[in-house]
Design a protein around this motif. Structure first.
Motif, mmCIF file in Angstrom:
data_model
loop_
_atom_site.group_PDB
_atom_site.id
_atom_site.type_symbol
_atom_site.label_atom_id
_atom_site.label_comp_id
_atom_site.label_asym_id
_atom_site.label_seq_id
_atom_site.Cartn_x
_atom_site.Cartn_y
_atom_site.Cartn_z
ATOM 1 N N ARG A 15 0.797 -1.225 0.000
ATOM 2 C CA ARG A 15 0.000 0.000 0.000
ATOM 3 C C ARG A 15 0.833 1.280 0.000
ATOM 4 O O ARG A 15 0.290 2.357 -0.227
ATOM 5 C CB ARG A 15 -0.928 -0.001 1.225
ATOM 6 N N ASP A 16 2.116 1.200 0.236
ATOM 7 C CA ASP A 16 2.951 2.399 0.306
ATOM 8 C C ASP A 16 2.955 3.149 -1.031
ATOM 9 O O ASP A 16 3.179 2.552 -2.077
ATOM 10 C CB ASP A 16 4.383 2.029 0.689
ATOM 11 N N TYR A 17 2.683 4.438 -0.979
ATOM 12 C CA TYR A 17 2.706 5.320 -2.156
ATOM 13 C C TYR A 17 1.813 4.790 -3.274
ATOM 14 O O TYR A 17 2.126 4.936 -4.460
ATOM 15 C CB TYR A 17 4.142 5.508 -2.647
ATOM 16 N N ASP A 18 0.698 4.197 -2.901
ATOM 17 C CA ASP A 18 -0.195 3.551 -3.857
ATOM 18 C C ASP A 18 -0.671 4.513 -4.947
ATOM 19 O O ASP A 18 -0.604 4.208 -6.147
ATOM 20 C CB ASP A 18 -1.399 2.962 -3.107
ATOM 21 N N GLU A 19 -1.132 5.683 -4.543
ATOM 22 C CA GLU A 19 -1.656 6.656 -5.503
ATOM 23 C C GLU A 19 -0.564 7.129 -6.458
ATOM 24 O O GLU A 19 -0.788 7.231 -7.682
ATOM 25 C CB GLU A 19 -2.251 7.846 -4.757
ATOM 26 N N GLY A 28 16.788 8.533 -3.021
ATOM 27 C CA GLY A 28 15.367 8.321 -2.860
ATOM 28 C C GLY A 28 14.858 6.930 -3.166
ATOM 29 O O GLY A 28 15.616 5.978 -3.289
ATOM 30 N N LEU A 29 13.555 6.836 -3.290
ATOM 31 C CA LEU A 29 12.865 5.555 -3.417
ATOM 32 C C LEU A 29 13.381 4.709 -4.572
ATOM 33 O O LEU A 29 13.618 3.510 -4.429
ATOM 34 C CB LEU A 29 11.362 5.798 -3.601
ATOM 35 N N MET A 30 13.563 5.331 -5.739
ATOM 36 C CA MET A 30 13.981 4.581 -6.919
ATOM 37 C C MET A 30 15.461 4.799 -7.230
ATOM 38 O O MET A 30 15.938 4.455 -8.308
ATOM 39 C CB MET A 30 13.099 4.934 -8.124
ATOM 40 N N GLN A 31 16.183 5.385 -6.260
ATOM 41 C CA GLN A 31 17.635 5.534 -6.333
ATOM 42 C C GLN A 31 18.108 6.152 -7.642
ATOM 43 O O GLN A 31 18.815 5.528 -8.443
ATOM 44 C CB GLN A 31 18.317 4.190 -6.089
ATOM 45 N N LYS A 60 11.554 13.916 -2.838
ATOM 46 C CA LYS A 60 10.100 14.069 -2.820
ATOM 47 C C LYS A 60 9.519 12.877 -3.561
ATOM 48 O O LYS A 60 9.790 12.687 -4.753
ATOM 49 C CB LYS A 60 9.689 15.377 -3.491
ATOM 50 N N PRO A 61 8.721 12.043 -2.898
ATOM 51 C CA PRO A 61 8.210 10.807 -3.503
ATOM 52 C C PRO A 61 7.539 10.990 -4.852
ATOM 53 O O PRO A 61 7.755 10.204 -5.770
ATOM 54 C CB PRO A 61 7.223 10.276 -2.450
ATOM 55 N N ASN A 102 10.320 11.596 -7.418
ATOM 56 C CA ASN A 102 11.216 10.446 -7.541
ATOM 57 C C ASN A 102 10.539 9.281 -8.261
ATOM 58 O O ASN A 102 11.119 8.685 -9.174
ATOM 59 C CB ASN A 102 11.690 10.012 -6.159
ATOM 60 N N ILE A 103 9.317 8.971 -7.852
ATOM 61 C CA ILE A 103 8.608 7.840 -8.454
ATOM 62 C C ILE A 103 8.295 8.116 -9.919
ATOM 63 O O ILE A 103 8.473 7.247 -10.778
ATOM 64 C CB ILE A 103 7.329 7.514 -7.666
ATOM 65 N N ASP A 104 7.858 9.337 -10.223
ATOM 66 C CA ASP A 104 7.567 9.659 -11.619
ATOM 67 C C ASP A 104 8.845 9.604 -12.460
ATOM 68 O O ASP A 104 8.844 9.047 -13.564
ATOM 69 C CB ASP A 104 6.939 11.048 -11.728
#
Length: 245
Positions: A117-121, A159-162, A178-179, A182-184
């Motif tokens: 569920r982490d950072y689901d959106e 960050g999350l995706m290094q 910033k999630p 980073n995720i995008d």
């Protein structure tokens, strides 16, 4: 892959008594995460000092046993890296490798807890934007940082995706901690690698970890134990994340 003010920082600033220095040597490819060869001091990596790690820094017992790298600024202003804490100097403790890159990992990757569920959106949004399987994004985040938003590797991956600083810049990521950015950015880069390697997930993940030039050069997954372990574990995590949580 530094000064971030947050209680959940992975690379926490610590003040501890130190011992003699032993510097790490770096080999870097333009678009790859660097691979390192460490030069060890006689006392061994842990020496006699003790370090208290925040829970966010140590996702597992195994992470605590990973090679630790101490980053600090010398009196002449030059940034240095050592396998021992420097004497009377402020420093950061960095993990030596990405979460899933340790070839001799004792973790059971088929059973370790998942982050459903982490950072689901944000993950679903990035998946829609870049036409990716959200389970793949989640598997890569898990393999890269174990979902630690402030993860910082010795090579500078953030960050999350290094994301490496230069890659982040090219992807338009202004703040890799910033999630949402980073995720995008990581998803965009992962999508680029999938297009470059005709949708082959193994090669795309290998390129994400070791750089696309290395994958092209070796005409497949590079013969780096870290990258081979990484690809194998991303696939295990992908299969598990595709199942309902």
């Amino acid at each position: 892959m530094h000064a971030i003010c947050c209680g959940g920082i992975v690379s926490s600033l610590l003040w501890l008594a130190g011992v003699t220095h032993s510097y790490a040597q770096v080999t870097i490819e333009r678009d790859a995460k660097p691979h390192y060869k460490a030069s060890y001091s006689k006392e061994g990596i842990l020496g006699k000092s003790s370090t208290a790690h925040p829970a966010s820094f140590s996702p597992s017992k195994e992470a605590e046993n990973q090679l630790k790298v101490y980053q600090y600024r010398q009196e002449n202003g030059v940034m240095a890296f050592s396998d021992h804490a420097p004497g009377s100097a402020q420093y950061q403790v960095l993990l030596y490798d990405c979460y899933a890159c340790q070839p001799d990992s004792s973790l059971d990757w088929k059973k370790i807890p998942l982050f459903y569920r982490d950072y689901d959106e944000l993950i679903n949004q990035a998946a829609n934007t870049h036409n990716l399987d959200p389970a793949l994004i989640r598997a890569v985040i898990h393999a890269e940082s174990a979902f630690k938003v402030f993860a910082l590797s010795r090579s500078g991956a953030m960050g999350l995706m290094q994301l490496m600083p230069e890659t982040a810049k090219e992807l338009g990521v202004k703040n890799a901690f910033k999630p949402e950015q980073n995720i995008d950015g990581g998803a965009k880069y992962l999508a680029q690698m999938l297009r470059r390697f005709d949708g082959d997930i193994d090669l795309a993940c290998a390129a994400y970890n070791a750089g696309p030039m290395n994958v092209t050069h070796y005409k497949g997954i590079p013969p780096y134990p870290e990258t081979q372990a990484y690809v194998k574990r991303v696939k295990i995590l992908l299969e598990r994340y595709r199942k309902p949580g």
